[in-house]
Design an enzyme around this catalytic site. Structure first.
Site, PDB file in Angstrom:
ATOM      1  N   HIS A 189       0.846  -1.190   0.000  1.00 15.69           N
ATOM      2  CA  HIS A 189       0.000   0.000   0.000  1.00 15.69           C
ATOM      3  C   HIS A 189       0.882   1.240   0.000  1.00 15.69           C
ATOM      4  O   HIS A 189       1.826   1.340   0.788  1.00 15.69           O
ATOM      5  CB  HIS A 189      -0.902   0.017   1.242  1.00 15.69           C
ATOM      6  CG  HIS A 189      -1.837   1.190   1.301  1.00 15.69           C
ATOM      7  ND1 HIS A 189      -2.103   1.884   2.461  1.00 15.69           N
ATOM      8  CD2 HIS A 189      -2.574   1.808   0.328  1.00 15.69           C
ATOM      9  CE1 HIS A 189      -2.967   2.852   2.219  1.00 15.69           C
ATOM     10  NE2 HIS A 189      -3.269   2.836   0.923  1.00 15.69           N
ATOM     11  N   SER A 190       0.615   2.141  -0.924  1.00 14.38           N
ATOM     12  CA  SER A 190       1.210   3.474  -0.916  1.00 14.38           C
ATOM     13  C   SER A 190       2.744   3.413  -0.908  1.00 14.38           C
ATOM     14  O   SER A 190       3.349   2.793  -1.776  1.00 14.38           O
ATOM     15  CB  SER A 190       0.657   4.262   0.274  1.00 14.38           C
ATOM     16  OG  SER A 190       0.965   5.628   0.200  1.00 14.38           O
TER      17      SER A 190
END
Length: 341
Positions: A189-190
């Site tokens: 994520h991210s």
């Protein structure tokens, strides 16, 4: 005299379905003898073997592995849902984050943890931010002082100041973890994305597939005094052929032979403002010979999500889309397939 009506409480374990699982925790380590560092890893698995590959969930910048275990309002997160669906799950705290000890001589300086205002900007924009109107799947208040927003803010961790150091340590952590547990699906994520790119590039035999949820980008992004994505997707070198700094011919860009053999998907929401950055990341991967697919959630009937998609209202439905892609990509993917949607 006034009387107060007693509150009716339901403990979380009462409403959660009974699931037979196994769980444990351990440490992975790397580095020279005088600067050896440790990262904490928690794992959960179904009560019986299912034959499905393990899934490693890599949290984002300033986050921790708890980002995957529950939502701010206490619903099961992606880790729990994956176990219920038959997947063993590994949850590392990235070096210097969460329960992974921070050592200044190893990790360098850290930035302050995100403030409520910064968390609001990233995850819960308010008017007049143009993202607010499209962001319909955020089910809670957008302001500090409410239980769910405060729970989200409480999970924020200081990020390492030096981007190359962070990417090197993330890569070492994930590579060591994969060497212990074997071939696995990696979901990031991210700002956790670099760990997935680097590990798949260096050890493609240990990575079944990579799913990057709104990864750090676009390629070559400059983050000021923190550093730059100098090597496209990462701040440290990847195994480009020829080397990236030698590739001056725009018609013959350097390739990533390791990563090119691994199924890759980029997941993008419509209310985070990251659509163009993710498209640039996909173009970069395609030019490098990587067959990257684009999962744009509105195309799958799931509009209204923001950057915190992994714990917003329809988080389990989003995971179902990701799971379907994984199953298709790892069982029947044609050799030359690589599409955007």
């Amino acid at each position: 005299m006034t009387t107060t009506q007693p509150r009716t409480l339901t403990a979380p374990h009462v409403s959660h379905p009974a699931v037979h699982i196994r769980r444990g925790e351990f440490w992975v380590s790397a580095g020279a003898a005088d600067k050896r560092w440790m990262s904490y890893v928690r794992w959960e698995a179904p009560g019986i073997e299912t034959g499905k590959p393990a899934v490693v969930l890599v949290h984002g910048g300033g986050g921790q592995s708890l980002d995957w275990t529950l939502t701010p309002d206490g619903r099961p997160g992606w880790a729990s849902v994956l176990v219920e669906r038959g997947y063993p799950v590994y949850l590392p705290d990235r070096p210097g984050h969460g329960r992974s000890p921070y050592r200044p001589d190893v990790h360098g300086d850290r930035l302050p943890a995100a403030s409520p205002a910064q968390m609001q900007t990233l995850f819960a924009p308010t008017e007049p931010d143009p993202r607010r109107r499209a962001h319909t799947q955020w089910p809670w208040s957008r302001n500090a002082g409410t239980p769910e927003f405060d729970a989200l803010t409480a999970s924020a961790q200081p990020m390492l100041h030096d981007l190359p150091t962070g990417h090197r340590l993330d890569s070492e952590m994930l590579s060591e973890l994969l060497s212990q547990i074997g071939p696995s699906i990696v979901i990031t994520h991210s700002a956790g994305a670099a760990a997935g790119w680097l590990s798949a590039d260096q050890h493609p035999e240990l990575v079944v597939a990579v799913v990057a949820i709104e990864p750090l980008g676009p390629p070559l992004r400059d983050l000021g005094d923190r550093g730059q994505l100098e090597f496209g997707l990462t701040a440290i070198p990847m195994n480009f052929v020829p080397k990236l700094d030698q590739a001056l011919d725009e018609d013959n860009p350097p390739k990533l032979p390791g990563l090119s053999g691994v199924p890759v998907a980029i997941v993008t929401t419509d209310a985070s403002g990251r659509y163009d950055a993710d498209l640039a990341t996909i173009r970069f991967l395609h030019r490098a010979g990587v067959k990257a697919d684009h999962i744009y959630l509105p195309d799958h009937g799931l509009p209204g999500h923001g950057h915190g998609v992994i714990y917003e209202r329809n988080s389990s439905d989003v995971l179902t889309i990701v799971q379907s892609w994984i199953e298709a990509a790892t069982t029947s993917r044609p050799p030359d397939e690589g599409t955007t949607q």
